[in-house]
Design a protein around this motif. Structure first.
Motif, PDB file in Angstrom:
ATOM      1  N   MET A  68       0.874  -1.039  -0.031  1.00 36.46           N
ATOM      2  CA  MET A  68       0.041   0.074   0.030  1.00 36.46           C
ATOM      3  C   MET A  68       0.997   1.221   0.086  1.00 36.46           C
ATOM      4  O   MET A  68       2.119   1.282   0.535  1.00 36.46           O
ATOM      5  CB  MET A  68      -0.948   0.203   1.151  1.00 36.46           C
ATOM      6  N   ASP A  69       0.422   2.113  -0.440  1.00 43.03           N
ATOM      7  CA  ASP A  69       1.096   3.532  -0.667  1.00 43.03           C
ATOM      8  C   ASP A  69       0.678   4.439   0.561  1.00 43.03           C
ATOM      9  O   ASP A  69      -0.406   4.189   1.146  1.00 43.03           O
ATOM     10  CB  ASP A  69       1.194   4.310  -1.927  1.00 43.03           C
ATOM     11  N   LEU A  70       1.568   5.576   0.938  1.00 52.96           N
ATOM     12  CA  LEU A  70       1.049   6.383   2.064  1.00 52.96           C
ATOM     13  C   LEU A  70      -0.315   7.086   1.964  1.00 52.96           C
ATOM     14  O   LEU A  70      -1.086   7.092   2.733  1.00 52.96           O
ATOM     15  CB  LEU A  70       2.217   7.408   2.156  1.00 52.96           C
ATOM     16  N   HIS A  71      -0.564   7.646   0.670  1.00 48.68           N
ATOM     17  CA  HIS A  71      -1.621   8.229   0.409  1.00 48.68           C
ATOM     18  C   HIS A  71      -2.933   7.269   0.603  1.00 48.68           C
ATOM     19  O   HIS A  71      -3.860   7.721   1.208  1.00 48.68           O
ATOM     20  CB  HIS A  71      -1.717   8.863  -1.321  1.00 48.68           C
ATOM     21  N   ARG A  72      -2.945   6.188   0.163  1.00 47.51           N
ATOM     22  CA  ARG A  72      -4.077   5.144   0.425  1.00 47.51           C
ATOM     23  C   ARG A  72      -4.222   4.977   1.754  1.00 47.51           C
ATOM     24  O   ARG A  72      -5.530   4.817   2.089  1.00 47.51           O
ATOM     25  CB  ARG A  72      -3.897   3.874  -0.509  1.00 47.51           C
ATOM     26  N   ALA A  73      -3.214   4.871   2.545  1.00 42.91           N
ATOM     27  CA  ALA A  73      -3.369   4.511   4.178  1.00 42.91           C
ATOM     28  C   ALA A  73      -3.690   5.687   4.634  1.00 42.91           C
ATOM     29  O   ALA A  73      -4.870   5.291   5.566  1.00 42.91           O
ATOM     30  CB  ALA A  73      -1.733   4.240   4.274  1.00 42.91           C
ATOM     31  N   HIS A  74      -3.604   6.963   4.280  1.00 47.73           N
ATOM     32  CA  HIS A  74      -4.170   8.027   4.900  1.00 47.73           C
ATOM     33  C   HIS A  74      -5.856   8.043   4.549  1.00 47.73           C
ATOM     34  O   HIS A  74      -6.487   8.344   5.407  1.00 47.73           O
ATOM     35  CB  HIS A  74      -3.566   9.669   4.245  1.00 47.73           C
ATOM     36  N   GLU A  75      -5.988   7.834   3.268  1.00 44.55           N
ATOM     37  CA  GLU A  75      -7.527   7.717   2.886  1.00 44.55           C
ATOM     38  C   GLU A  75      -8.300   6.849   3.821  1.00 44.55           C
ATOM     39  O   GLU A  75      -9.473   7.117   4.042  1.00 44.55           O
ATOM     40  CB  GLU A  75      -7.684   7.204   1.311  1.00 44.55           C
ATOM     41  N   ILE A  76      -7.661   5.508   3.751  1.00 49.78           N
ATOM     42  CA  ILE A  76      -8.363   4.479   4.524  1.00 49.78           C
ATOM     43  C   ILE A  76      -8.630   4.928   6.277  1.00 49.78           C
ATOM     44  O   ILE A  76      -9.660   4.695   6.741  1.00 49.78           O
ATOM     45  CB  ILE A  76      -7.615   3.187   4.388  1.00 49.78           C
ATOM     46  N   MET A  77      -7.474   5.531   6.736  1.00 52.38           N
ATOM     47  CA  MET A  77      -7.581   6.057   8.013  1.00 52.38           C
ATOM     48  C   MET A  77      -8.487   6.775   8.384  1.00 52.38           C
ATOM     49  O   MET A  77      -9.294   7.068   9.409  1.00 52.38           O
ATOM     50  CB  MET A  77      -6.147   6.550   8.438  1.00 52.38           C
ATOM     51  N   VAL A  78      -9.046   7.846   7.384  1.00 54.69           N
ATOM     52  CA  VAL A  78      -9.971   8.862   7.721  1.00 54.69           C
ATOM     53  C   VAL A  78     -11.164   8.762   7.003  1.00 54.69           C
ATOM     54  O   VAL A  78     -12.059   9.368   7.169  1.00 54.69           O
ATOM     55  CB  VAL A  78      -9.243  10.184   7.130  1.00 54.69           C
ATOM     56  N   SER A  79     -11.234   7.767   6.193  1.00 53.40           N
ATOM     57  CA  SER A  79     -12.598   7.288   5.630  1.00 53.40           C
ATOM     58  C   SER A  79     -13.654   6.765   6.827  1.00 53.40           C
ATOM     59  O   SER A  79     -13.352   6.207   7.830  1.00 53.40           O
ATOM     60  CB  SER A  79     -12.262   6.009   4.723  1.00 53.40           C
ATOM     61  N   PRO A  80     -14.965   7.251   6.480  1.00 57.40           N
ATOM     62  CA  PRO A  80     -16.118   6.747   7.182  1.00 57.40           C
ATOM     63  C   PRO A  80     -16.497   5.244   7.138  1.00 57.40           C
ATOM     64  O   PRO A  80     -17.107   4.590   7.987  1.00 57.40           O
ATOM     65  CB  PRO A  80     -17.206   7.738   6.935  1.00 57.40           C
ATOM     66  N   ASP A  81     -15.752   4.733   6.034  1.00 55.59           N
ATOM     67  CA  ASP A  81     -16.251   3.407   5.832  1.00 55.59           C
ATOM     68  C   ASP A  81     -15.134   2.430   6.507  1.00 55.59           C
ATOM     69  O   ASP A  81     -14.059   2.798   6.642  1.00 55.59           O
ATOM     70  CB  ASP A  81     -15.984   3.078   4.040  1.00 55.59           C
TER      71      ASP A  81
END
Length: 67
Positions: free
Chosen positions: A1-14
């Motif tokens: 996984m890349d850093l951008h995607r990790a951030h997206e997942i961390m803040v996602s309401p899903d």
């Protein structure tokens, strides 16, 4: 996984399934400088630090967190 995607997942309401060594985990924190993440294993609840590149994004949404 890349850093951008990790951030997206961390803040996602899903709730998105992420795996580390075939175990489901929750991303608690991402550090851009060291390219690591603090994760909580969902089976043992243990918190560990890992390289973001070692995390697997399954793309599976298993629910949503209501805020």
């Amino acid at each position: 996984m890349d850093l951008h995607r990790a951030h997206e997942i961390m803040v996602s309401p899903d709730k998105i399934t992420v795996l580390y060594k075939d175990h489901p985990v929750w991303i608690e924190h991402v550090d851009n400088n060291s390219q690591t993440a603090q994760i909580r294993t969902l089976d043992t609840r243990k918190i560990i630090g890992v390289y973001v590149e070692d995390l697997i994004d399954t793309g599976e949404v298993i629910g949503s967190i209501k805020q």
